[in-house]
Design a protein around this motif. Sequence first.
Motif, PDB file in Angstrom:
ATOM      1  N   ALA A 201      -0.196  -3.190   5.855  1.00 11.71           N
ATOM      2  CA  ALA A 201       0.990  -3.468   6.677  1.00 11.71           C
ATOM      3  C   ALA A 201       1.745  -4.694   6.190  1.00 11.71           C
ATOM      4  O   ALA A 201       2.953  -4.823   6.420  1.00 11.71           O
ATOM      5  CB  ALA A 201       0.586  -3.652   8.140  1.00 11.71           C
ATOM      6  N   ASN A 202       1.059  -5.596   5.515  1.00 11.57           N
ATOM      7  CA  ASN A 202       1.702  -6.844   5.077  1.00 11.57           C
ATOM      8  C   ASN A 202       2.074  -6.864   3.602  1.00 11.57           C
ATOM      9  O   ASN A 202       2.782  -7.765   3.159  1.00 11.57           O
ATOM     10  CB  ASN A 202       0.790  -8.036   5.379  1.00 11.57           C
ATOM     11  N   ILE A 203       1.598  -5.907   2.829  1.00  7.85           N
ATOM     12  CA  ILE A 203       1.902  -5.897   1.398  1.00  7.85           C
ATOM     13  C   ILE A 203       3.281  -5.276   1.160  1.00  7.85           C
ATOM     14  O   ILE A 203       3.528  -4.126   1.512  1.00  7.85           O
ATOM     15  CB  ILE A 203       0.817  -5.144   0.611  1.00  7.85           C
ATOM     16  N   ILE A 204       4.171  -6.055   0.575  1.00  4.62           N
ATOM     17  CA  ILE A 204       5.545  -5.591   0.342  1.00  4.62           C
ATOM     18  C   ILE A 204       5.826  -5.338  -1.135  1.00  4.62           C
ATOM     19  O   ILE A 204       6.912  -4.864  -1.486  1.00  4.62           O
ATOM     20  CB  ILE A 204       6.574  -6.602   0.892  1.00  4.62           C
ATOM     21  N   GLY A 205       4.871  -5.634  -1.992  1.00  2.00           N
ATOM     22  CA  GLY A 205       5.068  -5.386  -3.417  1.00  2.00           C
ATOM     23  C   GLY A 205       3.789  -5.623  -4.172  1.00  2.00           C
ATOM     24  O   GLY A 205       2.895  -6.340  -3.704  1.00  2.00           O
ATOM     25  N   PHE A 206       3.654  -5.002  -5.356  1.00  2.00           N
ATOM     26  CA  PHE A 206       2.453  -5.166  -6.160  1.00  2.00           C
ATOM     27  C   PHE A 206       2.785  -4.940  -7.620  1.00  2.00           C
ATOM     28  O   PHE A 206       3.804  -4.330  -7.971  1.00  2.00           O
ATOM     29  CB  PHE A 206       1.345  -4.215  -5.697  1.00  2.00           C
TER      30      PHE A 206
ATOM     31  N   ALA B 299       0.872  -8.453  -4.094  1.00  4.35           N
ATOM     32  CA  ALA B 299      -0.467  -8.346  -4.678  1.00  4.35           C
ATOM     33  C   ALA B 299      -0.318  -8.185  -6.189  1.00  4.35           C
ATOM     34  O   ALA B 299       0.212  -7.181  -6.659  1.00  4.35           O
ATOM     35  CB  ALA B 299      -1.206  -7.149  -4.080  1.00  4.35           C
ATOM     36  N   VAL B 300      -0.793  -9.161  -6.941  1.00  2.00           N
ATOM     37  CA  VAL B 300      -0.557  -9.202  -8.387  1.00  2.00           C
ATOM     38  C   VAL B 300      -1.877  -9.263  -9.140  1.00  2.00           C
ATOM     39  O   VAL B 300      -2.702 -10.151  -8.898  1.00  2.00           O
ATOM     40  CB  VAL B 300       0.322 -10.414  -8.762  1.00  2.00           C
ATOM     41  N   ARG B 301      -2.054  -8.339 -10.043  1.00  2.00           N
ATOM     42  CA  ARG B 301      -3.227  -8.307 -10.907  1.00  2.00           C
ATOM     43  C   ARG B 301      -2.902  -9.100 -12.172  1.00  2.00           C
ATOM     44  O   ARG B 301      -1.985  -8.761 -12.915  1.00  2.00           O
ATOM     45  CB  ARG B 301      -3.554  -6.858 -11.263  1.00  2.00           C
ATOM     46  N   TYR B 302      -3.635 -10.210 -12.402  1.00  2.00           N
ATOM     47  CA  TYR B 302      -3.366 -11.028 -13.572  1.00  2.00           C
ATOM     48  C   TYR B 302      -3.809 -10.314 -14.849  1.00  2.00           C
ATOM     49  O   TYR B 302      -4.537  -9.322 -14.824  1.00  2.00           O
ATOM     50  CB  TYR B 302      -4.031 -12.397 -13.469  1.00  2.00           C
ATOM     51  N   SER B 303      -3.380 -10.850 -15.994  1.00  2.00           N
ATOM     52  CA  SER B 303      -3.865 -10.346 -17.278  1.00  2.00           C
ATOM     53  C   SER B 303      -5.254 -10.923 -17.539  1.00  2.00           C
ATOM     54  O   SER B 303      -5.506 -12.098 -17.271  1.00  2.00           O
ATOM     55  CB  SER B 303      -2.920 -10.756 -18.406  1.00  2.00           C
ATOM     56  N   ASP B 304      -6.138 -10.108 -18.062  1.00  2.00           N
ATOM     57  CA  ASP B 304      -7.481 -10.600 -18.358  1.00  2.00           C
ATOM     58  C   ASP B 304      -7.468 -11.731 -19.368  1.00  2.00           C
ATOM     59  O   ASP B 304      -8.318 -12.615 -19.316  1.00  2.00           O
ATOM     60  CB  ASP B 304      -8.356  -9.453 -18.894  1.00  2.00           C
TER      61      ASP B 304
ATOM     62  N   ASN C  75       0.598   0.234 -12.471  1.00  6.24           N
ATOM     63  CA  ASN C  75       1.251  -0.823 -11.708  1.00  6.24           C
ATOM     64  C   ASN C  75       0.366  -1.317 -10.571  1.00  6.24           C
ATOM     65  O   ASN C  75       0.683  -2.296  -9.908  1.00  6.24           O
ATOM     66  CB  ASN C  75       2.583  -0.327 -11.141  1.00  6.24           C
ATOM     67  N   TYR C  76      -0.742  -0.627 -10.333  1.00  9.15           N
ATOM     68  CA  TYR C  76      -1.609  -0.977  -9.215  1.00  9.15           C
ATOM     69  C   TYR C  76      -2.528  -2.150  -9.583  1.00  9.15           C
ATOM     70  O   TYR C  76      -3.127  -2.160 -10.661  1.00  9.15           O
ATOM     71  CB  TYR C  76      -2.453   0.229  -8.787  1.00  9.15           C
TER      72      TYR C  76
ATOM     73  N   GLN D 163      11.437 -15.043  -9.109  1.00  6.48           N
ATOM     74  CA  GLN D 163      12.659 -14.249  -9.001  1.00  6.48           C
ATOM     75  C   GLN D 163      12.668 -13.388  -7.742  1.00  6.48           C
ATOM     76  O   GLN D 163      13.727 -13.070  -7.200  1.00  6.48           O
ATOM     77  CB  GLN D 163      12.819 -13.363 -10.243  1.00  6.48           C
ATOM     78  N   LYS D 164      11.490 -13.002  -7.266  1.00  4.03           N
ATOM     79  CA  LYS D 164      11.393 -12.162  -6.072  1.00  4.03           C
ATOM     80  C   LYS D 164      11.475 -12.974  -4.777  1.00  4.03           C
ATOM     81  O   LYS D 164      11.455 -12.408  -3.681  1.00  4.03           O
ATOM     82  CB  LYS D 164      10.095 -11.353  -6.105  1.00  4.03           C
ATOM     83  N   GLY D 165      11.526 -14.286  -4.888  1.00  6.27           N
ATOM     84  CA  GLY D 165      11.699 -15.110  -3.702  1.00  6.27           C
ATOM     85  C   GLY D 165      10.423 -15.494  -2.984  1.00  6.27           C
ATOM     86  O   GLY D 165      10.439 -15.795  -1.784  1.00  6.27           O
TER      87      GLY D 165
END
Length: 470
Positions: free
Chosen positions: A183-188, A235-240, A197-198, A255-257
Amino acid sequence: MFTRVYFIMFFFVAPLFSDHYISGGKRIELTPLKSSRGIHDRNTLYYADSHGTRYGVTDQIIICSEDETRLQNSLRKYRLKFIRKLSDTLFLCKTATPKETLSLCEAITQERGIKFAHPNFLLKKRVRQITDHYYKREWHLNNRSHPGADIDVKKAWQYTKGEGVIAAIIDEGIDIAHEDLKANIIGFANYDDPDSNYPDSKTGNWHGTACAGLLAAAENGIGVVGVAPKTKLYAVRYSDNDIAQDIKAFNDLMQKGVDIISNSWGSYTNLDAYNEIFKTLATRGRNGKGILIFFASGNDSQDMDEPGIDDESESPYVLSIGASTNRDKIAYYSNYGSSIDFVAPGGNSDAELITTDATGSKGYTSRNYNKHFIGTSAAAPVAAGVAALILSANPELTRDEVIDIMKKTSDKIGSYNYINGRNDYAGYGRLNAGKAVKMARSYYLRTHGVPISTDNFAHIMFESVQKFSN
């Protein structure tokens, strides 16, 4: 005589050509390795520093310059190929071969108009962990066993639960479909896998799901509730291991605020490129008000002031968070030093934190919730949640003003002396959301020219929600 002179000259000159790089004005010596586990092999040379941290050096260089004309001159002079722009001041470029990458970085750094240059290192991150139904068990929010040894969030919730604020979790394995998070995730996004993209996990490590729940699990009558249950999340998955991809992730979030970024990872190598993007976000983000970047300090009982330790959490542009226990003690594992800003509940083996876990059998448990999460990995998103409540209570606060409020309202815990309000173990103390939100509501607003009061609080909050919605 000639032989002796030759030997002496060689003795002094040889170190000038050793493998090394410069970061933060310090020379970091590197020892060549044949290979490195945990770092993908793509035409890569492998090295280790004196602390055992492993580096992969490819044919890519990150250059920092505020003068693109001088940058172009350097590219021509050293025959580099421009790949892409990472931020306003950071550029990714290509050398002819990995063998010349380190030497070219040192030469380019000497050019006029160039702030620094270092390889786009392949670095394996270290996840910072020691390994509503449940609300009553969330002692970090409301400690019933040891009253007061918590962040006093109930008093903050009388005024706000994080409305109008956007935070981000950069981590590995974030379950965006979780019943308490979706409910709170607005982008990933996924900056590790170009085919997905997940922000999932390739290794079954859903560490980011636990961190996300502590910050902003929804108040929905099930499971747990986060410190700021109405704050929205990226929710952002970093690069290994690709530094350039990490920089892109931070820049994209600006940029996304995004208002706040929580990081429960580190490498013990605060590269200049990281420090530069942190500075950009802290000074230019939020339309110049500054993004608050939180980093877990680490769980190694390590003195971060020890020579050779230069972690991301030590950057002056981030907030380094240590861990406290349910008895208001500093957790035994929590790193310490002059870079520690605050502590927040991180637990120990006697009192762990409960939070979200990946849905079903893919998580640490098979019950959607993890009852055994401890470490500075837990403390960092708790601290980020407190900042979300502060910004929700007063959206016009700058980054420095939020930090000032946190300093003035933190509880001085532990058996350490506080000099000028801080010490190297607890920083400025354990965060107190109730006191912080109270101060934020009456904190002087430069832009409005008046303090927030009962009369105008609703109007200012309406303006903030409108801005967020648009």
